[in-house]
Design an enzyme around this catalytic site. Structure first.
Site, PDB file in Angstrom:
ATOM      1  N   ASP A  67       1.121  -1.747 -14.976  1.00 19.34           N
ATOM      2  CA  ASP A  67       1.295  -0.299 -14.861  1.00 19.34           C
ATOM      3  C   ASP A  67       2.163   0.299 -15.965  1.00 19.34           C
ATOM      4  OD1 ASP A  67       3.638  -1.483 -13.888  1.00 19.34           O
ATOM      5  OD2 ASP A  67       3.176  -1.035 -11.806  1.00 19.34           O
ATOM      6  N   ASP A 136       8.194  -0.851  -0.361  1.00 22.27           N
ATOM      7  CA  ASP A 136       7.188  -0.259   0.520  1.00 22.27           C
ATOM      8  C   ASP A 136       5.890  -1.074   0.513  1.00 22.27           C
ATOM      9  OD1 ASP A 136       6.209   0.281  -2.012  1.00 22.27           O
ATOM     10  OD2 ASP A 136       6.197   2.461  -1.798  1.00 22.27           O
ATOM     11  N   HIS A 138       4.206  -2.059  -2.186  1.00 27.19           N
ATOM     12  CA  HIS A 138       3.271  -1.811  -3.294  1.00 27.19           C
ATOM     13  C   HIS A 138       3.150  -3.025  -4.203  1.00 27.19           C
ATOM     14  CE1 HIS A 138       6.671   0.173  -5.926  1.00 27.19           C
ATOM     15  NE2 HIS A 138       6.574  -1.099  -6.214  1.00 27.19           N
ATOM     16  N   GLU A 143       0.717   2.494  -4.029  1.00 24.84           N
ATOM     17  CA  GLU A 143       1.622   2.877  -2.948  1.00 24.84           C
ATOM     18  C   GLU A 143       0.898   2.865  -1.598  1.00 24.84           C
ATOM     19  OE1 GLU A 143       4.574   2.845  -3.766  1.00 24.84           O
ATOM     20  OE2 GLU A 143       5.220   4.361  -5.197  1.00 24.84           O
TER      21      GLU A 143
HETATM   22  P1  PGA Z   1      11.538  -5.073  -8.834  1.00 25.11           P
HETATM   23  O1  PGA Z   1      10.228  -4.217  -8.600  1.00 25.11           O
HETATM   24  O2  PGA Z   1      11.102  -6.368  -9.425  1.00 25.11           O
HETATM   25  O3  PGA Z   1      12.361  -4.274  -9.774  1.00 25.11           O
HETATM   26  O4  PGA Z   1      12.172  -5.254  -7.475  1.00 25.11           O
HETATM   27  C1  PGA Z   1       9.139  -4.790  -7.977  1.00 25.11           C
HETATM   28  C2  PGA Z   1       8.076  -3.750  -7.715  1.00 25.11           C
HETATM   29  O5  PGA Z   1       8.433  -2.583  -7.471  1.00 25.11           O
HETATM   30  O6  PGA Z   1       6.891  -4.097  -7.734  1.00 25.11           O
END
Ligand code: PGA
Length: 241
Positions: A67, A136, A138, A143
């Site tokens: 992304d 959440d 994702h 999302e």
């Molecule tokens: P993080 O993010 O590795 O910074 O916890 C993971 C994500 O949001 O997919």
């Protein structure tokens, strides 16, 4: 699904690196799906060290990132191309012509998304997809929703994601509210998936992802249906399993 519980973040990162190095050594033109965030930093450090030690060669490897924020270009220090370049690409011998991160500055975002999904298919699909998980549920920036998305698309970020990511910005008002993300369909089509999860804060969502209903409100729960997933987590994230 294979679940490996490591004692801590460093062991999780080392085990993930072993898996990545093994797959690249077996197929030198491996197509990787890569992720940003705090979770994969240890893996990337291990891969850079392994490259320096002559244990792995990235010269024929290609990659697609999950992304990128809308409105953010490759030289923006909050962007994900910048993250990948500084945390991995510049430390290894990957050919920068073979790495792709969605163009957050594309004038026609829909065309960029379509081209991204098509480019993955044209490469023969992703051999090994790295994932983290959001609080959440994702994966990429997919999302919670009433459906699982298919291809690369523009996603509106939830308040929870904006707050979680604001730690990397000077102020929450600077966090972009939209991102380009590979779809769940793109991710699910990967031949192999490795998901990394660490820290107490992810214990609840990891349990839901692995043992809850398969529900687009927890997008990562679809991984239960994929035949070749390895989850590597630390003891804190595994606390509720
Ligand atoms: P993080 O993010 O590795 O910074 O916890 C993971 C994500 O949001 O997919």
């Amino acid at each position: 699904m294979k679940i490996i519980v490591a004692k801590d973040y460093d062991e999780m990162s080392a085990k993930a690196a072993e898996l990545f190095i093994d797959r690249i050594n077996k197929k030198n033109d491996l197509v990787l799906g890569l992720a940003t965030g705090t979770t994969p930093l240890g893996l990337y450090k291990n891969l850079a060290d392994a490259y320096k030690a002559g244990k792995v060669d990235f010269s024929k490897v290609s990659s697609f990132n999950l992304d990128e924020y809308v409105g953010v270009g490759h030289d923006n220090e909050n962007g994900y191309y910048y993250f990948m370049y500084h945390n991995l690409f510049k430390h290894i011998n990957i050919d920068l012509n073979n790495v792709r991160v969605e163009n957050g500055l594309a004038e026609d975002l829909e065309a960029e998304c379509e081209d991204y999904s098509n480019s993955i298919k044209a490469k023969g699909g992703i051999d090994l997809q790295l994932l983290g998980i959001g609080h959440d549920g994702h994966i990429g920036f997919n999302e919670p929703s009433s459906v699982f998305s298919k291809g690369t698309h523009v996603e509106e970020l939830t308040q929870m994601t904006i707050e979680a990511n604001s730690r990397l910005f000077n102020d929450i008002s600077e966090v972009p509210t939209r991102a380009l993300t590979m779809g769940v369909g793109d991710i699910f089509a990967a031949k192999e998936i490795c998901m990394l999860v660490n820290g107490k804060g992810k214990a609840e969502i990891l349990k839901k992802c692995l043992y809850g209903d398969i529900d687009p409100m927890v997008q990562a729960s679809i991984l239960q249906l994929h035949g070749n997933v390895t989850v590597i987590c630390d003891a804190e994230a595994a606390e509720l399993l």
